[in-house]
Write a protein that holds these residues in place. Structure first.
Motif, PDB file in Angstrom:
ATOM      1  N   ARG A 185      12.240   4.753  -8.293  1.00 33.62           N
ATOM      2  CA  ARG A 185      12.079   4.518  -9.721  1.00 33.62           C
ATOM      3  C   ARG A 185      11.454   3.150  -9.964  1.00 33.62           C
ATOM      4  N   ASP A 186      12.026   2.123  -9.346  1.00 31.32           N
ATOM      5  CA  ASP A 186      11.529   0.757  -9.527  1.00 31.32           C
ATOM      6  C   ASP A 186      10.777   0.251  -8.300  1.00 31.32           C
ATOM      7  N   PHE A 187      11.005   0.873  -7.164  1.00 34.71           N
ATOM      8  CA  PHE A 187      10.253   0.527  -5.953  1.00 34.71           C
ATOM      9  C   PHE A 187      10.169   1.767  -5.079  1.00 34.71           C
ATOM     10  N   GLU A 188       9.154   1.815  -4.206  1.00 32.55           N
ATOM     11  CA  GLU A 188       8.978   3.000  -3.369  1.00 32.55           C
ATOM     12  C   GLU A 188       8.147   2.696  -2.138  1.00 32.55           C
ATOM     13  N   VAL A 189       8.286   3.560  -1.157  1.00 32.22           N
ATOM     14  CA  VAL A 189       7.443   3.515   0.029  1.00 32.22           C
ATOM     15  C   VAL A 189       6.191   4.332  -0.269  1.00 32.22           C
ATOM     16  N   LEU A 190       5.039   3.684  -0.229  1.00 33.30           N
ATOM     17  CA  LEU A 190       3.781   4.373  -0.528  1.00 33.30           C
ATOM     18  C   LEU A 190       3.267   5.128   0.684  1.00 33.30           C
ATOM     19  N   ASP A 191       3.481   4.553   1.870  1.00 33.89           N
ATOM     20  CA  ASP A 191       2.973   5.198   3.089  1.00 33.89           C
ATOM     21  C   ASP A 191       3.754   4.686   4.280  1.00 33.89           C
ATOM     22  N   SER A 192       3.936   5.561   5.262  1.00 30.83           N
ATOM     23  CA  SER A 192       4.617   5.208   6.498  1.00 30.83           C
ATOM     24  C   SER A 192       4.015   6.029   7.617  1.00 30.83           C
ATOM     25  N   ARG A 193       3.537   5.353   8.650  1.00 30.73           N
ATOM     26  CA  ARG A 193       2.910   6.079   9.757  1.00 30.73           C
ATOM     27  C   ARG A 193       3.290   5.424  11.086  1.00 30.73           C
ATOM     28  N   LEU A 194       3.339   6.259  12.113  1.00 31.37           N
ATOM     29  CA  LEU A 194       3.714   5.776  13.428  1.00 31.37           C
ATOM     30  C   LEU A 194       2.743   4.718  13.929  1.00 31.37           C
ATOM     31  N   ALA A 195       3.298   3.721  14.604  1.00 27.40           N
ATOM     32  CA  ALA A 195       2.488   2.684  15.235  1.00 27.40           C
ATOM     33  C   ALA A 195       3.163   2.317  16.548  1.00 27.40           C
ATOM     34  N   VAL A 196       2.447   1.629  17.410  1.00 29.11           N
ATOM     35  CA  VAL A 196       3.020   1.214  18.685  1.00 29.11           C
ATOM     36  C   VAL A 196       4.128   0.193  18.420  1.00 29.11           C
ATOM     37  N   GLY A 197       5.365   0.545  18.818  1.00 30.98           N
ATOM     38  CA  GLY A 197       6.482  -0.370  18.631  1.00 30.98           C
ATOM     39  C   GLY A 197       7.149  -0.298  17.277  1.00 30.98           C
ATOM     40  N   GLY A 198       6.781   0.688  16.454  1.00 27.13           N
ATOM     41  CA  GLY A 198       7.418   0.783  15.141  1.00 27.13           C
ATOM     42  C   GLY A 198       6.616   1.618  14.176  1.00 27.13           C
ATOM     43  N   ARG A 199       6.473   1.101  12.937  1.00 30.15           N
ATOM     44  CA  ARG A 199       5.766   1.832  11.887  1.00 30.15           C
ATOM     45  C   ARG A 199       4.909   0.885  11.065  1.00 30.15           C
ATOM     46  N   MET A 200       3.799   1.419  10.578  1.00 25.25           N
ATOM     47  CA  MET A 200       2.942   0.691   9.654  1.00 25.25           C
ATOM     48  C   MET A 200       3.251   1.221   8.263  1.00 25.25           C
ATOM     49  N   ILE A 201       3.612   0.320   7.332  1.00 30.57           N
ATOM     50  CA  ILE A 201       4.085   0.774   6.029  1.00 30.57           C
ATOM     51  C   ILE A 201       3.360   0.093   4.880  1.00 30.57           C
ATOM     52  N   ASP A 202       3.332   0.790   3.748  1.00 31.20           N
ATOM     53  CA  ASP A 202       2.886   0.239   2.466  1.00 31.20           C
ATOM     54  C   ASP A 202       4.048   0.403   1.498  1.00 31.20           C
ATOM     55  N   VAL A 203       4.402  -0.680   0.800  1.00 28.75           N
ATOM     56  CA  VAL A 203       5.550  -0.664  -0.094  1.00 28.75           C
ATOM     57  C   VAL A 203       5.157  -1.201  -1.461  1.00 28.75           C
ATOM     58  N   SER A 204       5.637  -0.528  -2.504  1.00 31.21           N
ATOM     59  CA  SER A 204       5.421  -0.975  -3.881  1.00 31.21           C
ATOM     60  C   SER A 204       6.756  -1.350  -4.484  1.00 31.21           C
ATOM     61  N   GLY A 205       6.833  -2.537  -5.095  1.00 31.59           N
ATOM     62  CA  GLY A 205       8.071  -2.990  -5.712  1.00 31.59           C
ATOM     63  C   GLY A 205       7.853  -3.436  -7.136  1.00 31.59           C
ATOM     64  N   PRO A 206       8.928  -3.833  -7.811  1.00 31.16           N
ATOM     65  CA  PRO A 206       8.815  -4.256  -9.210  1.00 31.16           C
ATOM     66  C   PRO A 206       7.993  -5.526  -9.393  1.00 31.16           C
ATOM     67  N   MET A 207       7.734  -6.247  -8.290  1.00 28.64           N
ATOM     68  CA  MET A 207       6.993  -7.502  -8.406  1.00 28.64           C
ATOM     69  C   MET A 207       5.665  -7.481  -7.670  1.00 28.64           C
ATOM     70  N   GLY A 208       5.268  -6.303  -7.150  1.00 27.15           N
ATOM     71  CA  GLY A 208       3.976  -6.228  -6.474  1.00 27.15           C
ATOM     72  C   GLY A 208       3.989  -5.249  -5.317  1.00 27.15           C
ATOM     73  N   GLU A 209       2.859  -5.155  -4.632  1.00 21.27           N
ATOM     74  CA  GLU A 209       2.711  -4.244  -3.508  1.00 21.27           C
ATOM     75  C   GLU A 209       2.401  -5.021  -2.225  1.00 21.27           C
TER      76      GLU A 209
END
Length: 342
Positions: A185-209
Motif C-alpha cells: 500500500r505504502d511501499f512495495e517490491v517492484l522487481d526481484s530476480r536471482l543473482a549470484v549470491g542473492g537477489r537483485m531488487i527494485d523497491v518503491s517506498g513512501p520516500m522514493g525508489e
C-alpha cells in the motif's frame, strides 16, 4: 535501573517470521548511514553474547558480567524474581544506554504486548509478518496474534508492517500509529530476480525508489524483509536514504543460519526455520535458488510443541530424497527423532 531505554531511540521489531533478518538489515542500513547501532536479538546460535551487539560486535564477556551484576543488585527490591529473558533484556537496555549507542534495535521475544522488551517507547515499530506460531489455532487466532504483536506500537509514532491480510492490518491500525506504513500500500517490491549470491531488487517506498540493489541473501521472502527494513530506516530518519548507502548496506549483509551456505561439493545449507511458514519459504528457496545436482538430503530436528505433520508437509516442497530426523539437544524440550520420523 532508572529506565535506561528512555535515554536512546529504540526500534522494536516483532513478527512471526523475519524478525532476525529485518533486524540485521536495519542495523546495516543505520550503520552505513553513520550511526552507532545496538541490537538485541534472540535466540543465540553459539554464545549468549550474540544477543547483545554494538555495530555488529557481540558484547564482551566482562561487560556482560558487569551489566548483569547491576541487574542482580536491584533484584532483591522486586516482589517477584525476574525471568532469565527479563534479566538479559534489562542488561541489554542498560548496556545500550551506557555505551551509548545512537539507536537500539530490539527484537521482541514472544508476540509483543506483554513481552519483556515492551518497556521501550517505539520511535518506529516494525511488524514483519503475522502467522501461526506459539498459538493453539483456535478460531480467530490470527486477529488475536495480531493484537498482541500490535502492542509494540507507540501511538502517534511511525510503524511499518510487512505483507499481512486486511483483517490483520485493521487490528494494527487501531493502535494509532502515525503514520502506519503498510506493504503493498505504502511501499512495495517492484522487481526481484536471482543473482549470484542473492537477489537483485527494485523497491518503491513512501520516500522514493531504489533500483538495481544487490541483496546478499537467498530467498524471495528476504526481499519482503528488505522492503520492510528499508522503509523503517527511512521512517526513522524522516527522509530517503542515499542509493549508495542502501546498495552498500544490503550488499554487506551477513546472516548466520538463514539459508547460510557453509560448504560446497556437497552443497550444505543451514537454516533456522521452525514453523510451517518458514519451512515453506526454506523449501521454496532450496528448490528455486539453488541448482542442486544429485540427491537432496534434509536433516531436521524440532522442539516439542511444534507441529511435526505441518513441518513434514512444508519441507516436502524441497523434494528431498532422504530425510534424517534428529533429536534437538535441548533436554526435555527436544522432540524425539522417532516421533518426528513417524
Amino acid at each position: 535501573l532508572g529506565s535506561p531505554p528512555d535515554a536512546i531511540p529504540v526500534i522494536p521489531v516483532t513478527g512471526t517470521n523475519g524478525k532476525g533478518s529485518t533486524t540485521a538489515m536495519q542495523r546495516s542500513l543505520l550503520r552505513t548511514n553513520g550511526l552507532s547501532v545496538g541490537a538485541y536479538t534472540s535466540p543465540h546460535l553459539e554464545d549468549v553474547t550474540e544477543r547483545i551487539t554494538r555495530d555488529g560486535v557481540a558484547i564482551p564477556t566482562v561487560e556482560l558480567a558487569e551489566v548483569l551484576s547491576g541487574v542482580a543488585a536491584v533484584e532483591p527490591l522486586l516482589d517477584d524474581p525476574p525471568t532469565w529473558f527479563e534479566i538479559l533484556t534489562a542488561a541489554a537496555l542498560r548496556w545500550f544506554a551506557e555505551a551509548p549507542v545512537d539507536v537500539a534495535i530490539v527484537e521482541v521475544g514472544l508476540l509483543g504486548r506483554f513481552d519483556a522488551t515492551n518497556v521501550v517507547t517505539a520511535d518506529v515499530a516494525v511488524i514483519t509478518t503475522v502467522g501461526g506460531d506459539h498459538t493453539d489455532f483456535a478460531p480467530g487466532w490470527r486477529a488475536k496474534v495480531a493484537s498482541e504483536k500490535a502492542g509494540i506500537v507507540t501511538p502517534g509514532r511511525p510503524a511499518v508492517v510487512g505483507p499481512v491480510t486486511s483483517e490483520v492490518l485493521a487490528v494494527i491500525e487501531a493502535e494509532g500509529a502515525d503514520p502506519l506504513l503498510a506493504a503493498d500500500r505504502d511501499f512495495e517490491v517492484l522487481d526481484s530476480r536471482l543473482a549470484v549470491g542473492g537477489r537483485m531488487i527494485d523497491v518503491s517506498g513512501p520516500m522514493g525508489e531504489h533500483h538495481e540493489v544487490m541483496l546478499a541473501l537467498h530467498g524471495a521472502h528476504q526481499v519482503d524483509n528488505a522492503a520492510v527494513a528499508l522503509t523503517a530506516a527511512e521512517a526513522f530518519f524522516g527522509r530517503a536514504l542515499d542509493d549508495e548507502v542502501v546498495a552498500q548496506a544490503f550488499a554487506e549483509i551477513e546472516l548466520p543460519a538463514r539459508l547460510e551456505v557453509v560448504a560446497h561439493q556437497p552443497l550444505v545449507v543451514l537454516d533456522t526455520a521452525h514453523n510451517a511458514d518458514a519451512l515453506e519459504a526454506l523449501a521454496a528457496t532450496v528448490d528455486d535458488d539453488f541448482a542442486v545436482v544429485g540427491s537432496r538430503v534434509v536433516v531436521m530436528g524440532l522442539l516439542a510443541g511444534r507441529d511435526p505433520a505441518a513441518a513434514a508437509e512444508a519441507i516436502a516442497a524441497a523434494r528431498p530424497d532422504l530425510v534424517i530426523c534428529t533429536t534437538v539437544e535441548a533436554g526435555a524440550r527436544g522432540m524425539p527423532a522417532a516421533e518426528l520420523a513417524g
